[in-house]
Design a protein around this motif. Structure first.
Motif, PDB file in Angstrom:
ATOM      1  N   THR A  12       0.803  -1.213   0.000  1.00  0.00           N
ATOM      2  CA  THR A  12       0.000   0.000   0.000  1.00  0.00           C
ATOM      3  C   THR A  12       0.839   1.268   0.000  1.00  0.00           C
ATOM      4  O   THR A  12       0.469   2.259  -0.619  1.00  0.00           O
ATOM      5  CB  THR A  12      -0.909   0.019   1.237  1.00  0.00           C
ATOM      6  N   GLU A  13       1.968   1.236   0.672  1.00  0.00           N
ATOM      7  CA  GLU A  13       2.749   2.459   0.802  1.00  0.00           C
ATOM      8  C   GLU A  13       3.632   2.673  -0.420  1.00  0.00           C
ATOM      9  O   GLU A  13       3.948   1.755  -1.150  1.00  0.00           O
ATOM     10  CB  GLU A  13       3.654   2.357   2.035  1.00  0.00           C
ATOM     11  N   GLN A  14       4.054   3.917  -0.566  1.00  0.00           N
ATOM     12  CA  GLN A  14       5.048   4.203  -1.597  1.00  0.00           C
ATOM     13  C   GLN A  14       6.381   3.591  -1.179  1.00  0.00           C
ATOM     14  O   GLN A  14       6.733   3.615  -0.004  1.00  0.00           O
ATOM     15  CB  GLN A  14       5.196   5.703  -1.759  1.00  0.00           C
ATOM     16  N   ILE A  15       7.091   3.059  -2.157  1.00  0.00           N
ATOM     17  CA  ILE A  15       8.386   2.447  -1.866  1.00  0.00           C
ATOM     18  C   ILE A  15       9.440   2.915  -2.877  1.00  0.00           C
ATOM     19  O   ILE A  15       9.109   3.312  -3.995  1.00  0.00           O
ATOM     20  CB  ILE A  15       8.314   0.898  -1.869  1.00  0.00           C
ATOM     21  N   TRP A  16      10.694   2.865  -2.457  1.00  0.00           N
ATOM     22  CA  TRP A  16      11.825   3.251  -3.284  1.00  0.00           C
ATOM     23  C   TRP A  16      12.914   2.193  -3.148  1.00  0.00           C
ATOM     24  O   TRP A  16      13.043   1.557  -2.088  1.00  0.00           O
ATOM     25  CB  TRP A  16      12.404   4.597  -2.829  1.00  0.00           C
ATOM     26  N   ALA A  17      13.708   2.042  -4.184  1.00  0.00           N
ATOM     27  CA  ALA A  17      14.862   1.146  -4.107  1.00  0.00           C
ATOM     28  C   ALA A  17      16.135   1.984  -4.050  1.00  0.00           C
ATOM     29  O   ALA A  17      16.200   3.080  -4.618  1.00  0.00           O
ATOM     30  CB  ALA A  17      14.909   0.219  -5.315  1.00  0.00           C
ATOM     31  N   GLY A  18      17.132   1.472  -3.360  1.00  0.00           N
ATOM     32  CA  GLY A  18      18.460   2.093  -3.344  1.00  0.00           C
ATOM     33  C   GLY A  18      19.491   1.039  -3.672  1.00  0.00           C
ATOM     34  O   GLY A  18      19.399  -0.097  -3.186  1.00  0.00           O
ATOM     35  N   VAL A  19      20.442   1.381  -4.518  1.00  0.00           N
ATOM     36  CA  VAL A  19      21.456   0.415  -4.946  1.00  0.00           C
ATOM     37  C   VAL A  19      22.856   0.958  -4.663  1.00  0.00           C
ATOM     38  O   VAL A  19      23.173   2.087  -5.029  1.00  0.00           O
ATOM     39  CB  VAL A  19      21.363   0.116  -6.462  1.00  0.00           C
ATOM     40  N   ASP A  20      23.642   0.149  -4.015  1.00  0.00           N
ATOM     41  CA  ASP A  20      25.049   0.455  -3.736  1.00  0.00           C
ATOM     42  C   ASP A  20      25.883  -0.297  -4.772  1.00  0.00           C
ATOM     43  O   ASP A  20      25.910  -1.531  -4.785  1.00  0.00           O
ATOM     44  CB  ASP A  20      25.369  -0.010  -2.306  1.00  0.00           C
ATOM     45  N   ILE A  21      26.523   0.463  -5.668  1.00  0.00           N
ATOM     46  CA  ILE A  21      27.391  -0.152  -6.685  1.00  0.00           C
ATOM     47  C   ILE A  21      28.833   0.027  -6.239  1.00  0.00           C
ATOM     48  O   ILE A  21      29.385   1.130  -6.302  1.00  0.00           O
ATOM     49  CB  ILE A  21      27.167   0.485  -8.073  1.00  0.00           C
ATOM     50  N   GLY A  22      29.423  -1.039  -5.752  1.00  0.00           N
ATOM     51  CA  GLY A  22      30.796  -0.973  -5.250  1.00  0.00           C
ATOM     52  C   GLY A  22      31.705  -1.935  -5.987  1.00  0.00           C
ATOM     53  O   GLY A  22      31.281  -2.650  -6.903  1.00  0.00           O
ATOM     54  N   GLY A  23      32.946  -1.960  -5.566  1.00  0.00           N
ATOM     55  CA  GLY A  23      33.924  -2.818  -6.217  1.00  0.00           C
ATOM     56  C   GLY A  23      33.826  -4.272  -5.813  1.00  0.00           C
ATOM     57  O   GLY A  23      34.247  -5.166  -6.545  1.00  0.00           O
TER      58      GLY A  23
END
Ligand SMILES: [Zn+2]
Length: 319
Positions: A12-23
Motif C-alpha cells: 500500500t505504501e510508496q516504496i523506493w529502491a536504493g542500490v550500492d554499486i561498489g567494487g
C-alpha cells in the motif's frame, strides 16, 4: 529504522529502491516512506567485467529486492531508484566522470539513463557512494538532522562527502569532499601519484602496506586490526597513525566549513577502538577557533548505509 520490516506494507505504501554499486558487491534495499528497510538483495560486483555487467547486475538487484518486498518495477507504488556509485559522479546527468582502476570502462558510463532503460523507464537518481552514505547517516537515523556534516569512508581507498547548509556539496567539478587526497601528513606515496595524503595512511591498502614495511610480514588491514588488538606494536602504531591523520583532516574540514558531525564509514572504520584514541587526541590538539567540539562517531547503518542513503536520495528526487 526497523530492518526488514513487515513485507505487507509494500502493498500500500510508496516504496523506493536504493542500490550500492561498489567494487566488491552490488547491494540493493527497498524502503518505505519511514525508511524501514523492507527487503535487501546482494550479489558479487562484476566491476572487473565493465559497465554493462555492472548495470545488468544493478538492475537485477533492483528486480530481486522489489520481488522480495512484494512489488515490481511496474507497481504503482514503486516510485523510483536511487544509486550510490563508486567514482566521481555528475549528479545531474548521472554519469561517471572518473573512476579507479578497479572499474575498467566505468568512466563515461551514463548510469541514470542506462539503469532506467533496464527497469521499465522508472525514474533513477544517481550520486557518489560516499555522498549516499552521508545522506543515510544523517536522515535515516531518526535523530534531528544536523545541517553541516562530513563523512569519511575508510575503505580500500579513502572517500569523503560533505553536507553543508543541509545539502550535499558537489562542488564545481563536481567531486567536492575528496578528503582522502588532502594534507601533507608525511612522505608516504598516495594512489593519486602525490605523497602524504590522508589516503596514504588511513586506507585499508595503506594500513596493510605500512604494516608490511614495519614488520616485514604480509597482512591485510583486517588482519592488521586483529594483530593490533592482540598488542602487536607495529600494528598498533599503524592504526594510531591512521587515527592521528584522520583527526587532523577532520579538524581542517571543521575549521573550514563549520562541520558539526563527522561520521566514519568503510571497513577500516570497523576498527574504531584502534582509531579513536589517536583521532580524539589529534582533534584535541587542534581546537577550533569557536572553542566548540565536534562530534565524531562510526557510521550506524553498517553495510546497508550507501543503499539506504541512495533510497532516500530517490525519495527526494523521484516522488
Ligand atoms: Zn592522493
Amino acid at each position: 529504522m526497523n530492518e526488514l520490516a513487515s513485507e505487507s506494507s509494500a502493498q500500500t505504501e510508496q516504496i523506493w529502491a536504493g542500490v550500492d554499486i561498489g567494487g566488491s558487491k552490488i547491494l540493493a534495499v527497498c524502503v518505505d516512506e519511514n525508511t524501514n528497510v523492507l527487503a535487501r538483495a546482494q550479489s558479487p560486483s562484476p566491476a572487473a567485467h565493465g559497465a554493462t555487467a555492472i548495470l545488468d547486475a544493478a538492475a537485477e538487484a533492483v528486480r530481486v529486492v522489489l520481488a522480495r518486498a512484494g512489488g515490481t518495477c511496474r507497481g504503482s507504488n514503486f516510485q523510483g531508484i536511487g544509486v550510490g556509485a563508486a567514482g566521481v559522479i555528475d549528479p545531474e546527468a548521472g554519469t561517471v566522470l572518473a573512476a579507479s582502476g578497479s572499474f575498467p570502462g566505468w568512466t563515461g558510463t551514463k548510469i541514470t539513463p542506462e539503469l532506467a532503460a533496464r527497469c521499465d523507464g522508472l525514474p533513477v537518481a544517481t550520486d557518489n557512494d560516499v555522498n549516499m552514505l552521508l545522506l543515510g547517516e544523517i536522515f535515516a537515523g531518526g535523530d534531528t538532522p544536523v545541517r553541516h556534516a562530513l563523512a569519511v569512508a575508510l575503505g580500500t581507498g579513502v572517500g569523503g562527502a560533505l553536507l553543508v547548509d543541509g545539502a550535499l556539496l558537489h562542488g564545481g567539478g563536481p567531486g567536492a569532499g575528496e578528503i582522502g587526497h588532502i594534507g601533507r601528513f608525511g612522505d608516504a606515496p598516495c594512489t593519486c601519484g602525490q605523497i602524504g595524503h590522508l589516503e596514504s595512511y588511513a586506507s585499508g591498502r595503506s594500513i596493510a602496506r605500512r604494516y608490511t614495511e614495519g614488520s616485514g610480514e604480509q597482512a591485510d588491514a583486517a588482519e592488521v586490526a586483529v594483530r593490533a588488538g592482540a598488542g602487536d606494536p607495529v600494528a598498533v602504531r599503524v592504526f594510531a597513525e591512521a587515527g592521528t591523520h584522520v583527526g587532523a583532516a577532520i579538524a581542517d574540514a571543521c575549521g573550514l566549513l563549520g562541520i558539526e558531525l563527522a561520521v566514519l564509514g568503510g571497513g577500516v572504520a570497523g576498527a574504531w577502538p584502534l582509531l579513536e584514541p589517536a583521532m580524539k587526541r589529534s582533534l584535541a590538539e587542534r581546537p577550533l577557533l569557536t572553542g566548540r567540539s565536534v562530534e565524531v562517531r562510526p557510521a550506524r547503518l553498517g553495510e546497508l548505509g550507501i543503499a539506504v542513503g541512495a533510497a532516500l536520495h530517490a525519495r527526494s528526487k523521484c516522488s
